[in-house]
Motif scaffolding. Sequence first.
Motif, short mmCIF file in Angstrom:
data_model
loop_
_atom_site.label_atom_id
_atom_site.label_comp_id
_atom_site.label_asym_id
_atom_site.label_seq_id
_atom_site.Cartn_x
_atom_site.Cartn_y
_atom_site.Cartn_z
N ILE A 298 25.22 -10.50 2.85
CA ILE A 298 26.03 -9.57 3.63
C ILE A 298 25.14 -8.54 4.32
O ILE A 298 25.31 -8.24 5.51
CB ILE A 298 27.06 -8.89 2.73
N LEU A 299 24.17 -8.02 3.58
CA LEU A 299 23.28 -7.03 4.16
C LEU A 299 22.39 -7.63 5.25
O LEU A 299 22.13 -6.99 6.28
CB LEU A 299 22.43 -6.39 3.07
N GLU A 300 21.95 -8.85 5.06
CA GLU A 300 21.15 -9.52 6.08
C GLU A 300 21.95 -9.71 7.36
O GLU A 300 21.44 -9.46 8.47
CB GLU A 300 20.66 -10.87 5.55
N GLU A 301 23.19 -10.15 7.23
CA GLU A 301 24.04 -10.33 8.41
C GLU A 301 24.36 -8.99 9.07
O GLU A 301 24.43 -8.89 10.30
CB GLU A 301 25.34 -11.05 8.01
N THR A 302 24.52 -7.96 8.27
CA THR A 302 24.79 -6.62 8.80
C THR A 302 23.63 -6.14 9.67
O THR A 302 23.85 -5.60 10.77
CB THR A 302 25.03 -5.64 7.63
N ARG A 303 22.44 -6.36 9.22
CA ARG A 303 21.27 -5.97 10.02
C ARG A 303 21.13 -6.83 11.27
O ARG A 303 20.69 -6.35 12.33
CB ARG A 303 20.00 -6.06 9.18
N ARG A 304 21.53 -8.10 11.15
CA ARG A 304 21.39 -9.01 12.30
C ARG A 304 22.23 -8.55 13.48
O ARG A 304 21.83 -8.74 14.63
CB ARG A 304 21.81 -10.43 11.90
N VAL A 305 23.37 -7.92 13.20
CA VAL A 305 24.23 -7.48 14.30
C VAL A 305 23.92 -6.03 14.71
O VAL A 305 24.73 -5.37 15.36
CB VAL A 305 25.72 -7.66 13.98
N ASN A 306 22.74 -5.56 14.34
CA ASN A 306 22.20 -4.28 14.80
C ASN A 306 22.97 -3.08 14.26
O ASN A 306 23.16 -2.07 14.96
CB ASN A 306 22.14 -4.22 16.33
N ILE A 307 23.40 -3.18 13.00
CA ILE A 307 23.94 -2.01 12.31
C ILE A 307 22.76 -1.30 11.64
O ILE A 307 22.10 -1.85 10.77
CB ILE A 307 25.02 -2.41 11.30
N GLU A 308 22.51 -0.10 12.08
CA GLU A 308 21.28 0.61 11.70
C GLU A 308 21.39 1.28 10.33
O GLU A 308 20.41 1.35 9.58
CB GLU A 308 20.97 1.68 12.75
#
Length: 269
Positions: free
Chosen positions: A33-43
């Motif tokens: 979940i955290l990896e996908e969160t970073r992938r969509v540019n959530i800082e």
Amino acid sequence: MSKKRREIPVFDHPIIETHCHLDYLKDRPLEEILEETRRVNIEKVITIAVAPGNLATVRELSTRAPWLYGTQGIHPHEAESYNDAVEKEIRTHAQDDKIVAVGEIGLDYFYDNADRAVQRDVFRRQLQIACDSDRPVVIHSRDADEDTIAILKEFEQALKRRGVIHSFTSGPGLAQYALDQGWNLGFNGITTFNKAENVRDIVRMTPISQILLETDAPFLTPVPYRGRENAPFYLPFIAERIAEVKELPLEEVIVQTYQNSLKTFFSAP
């Protein structure tokens, strides 16, 4: 089916997830979940405390990555579990480096999971912690507009940092009071629901300079992924809906809500 397969948009400018519950996510491993969160540019992601049993959990989660942060507070559903020891724990950690607010606190007269008088007392006690620690506040208010306003008025002078009334579904009276006092309103996947025109009306009346984006994951998954467990990486859909409702360029909404989030939670008082 085509809507279900729509890819999550990725914006050039980063966005900030101001309200989720990472320890409640169950459908996928947290690392994914955290990896996908970073992938969509959530800082940055703020995970929210709600009960005595997850205060320490939120603190631990906030240390797992430099871009994860937390809060300390007791939700009105859990008000009857509030005591001096819980208050001491919140006070002790309210100014930790990775703790950015006191919350989620407030009033909930819809479910009435706790006695209303107890809710009001616990709300006041935690607002005082925010005043004493100079932290912003994350507020939950449901079917309790008049009492929320009355209690916030008691703290108008002392509570300098203000904060956000999150997952805003209340009426225009509370919205206008909050906006006049310099509070932010937090909007999530509810803005995408077909029958949530009342919430979209509040979005329209709220200046873009006082809007924060949130998912409240794992709850309130936005269209087009309704029916699945919510997650921080669905936040771009909420930004898109806010831009549509307010008839503003998407880029303006992304940049301004990002700045609002920084000012509220990450700027020095």
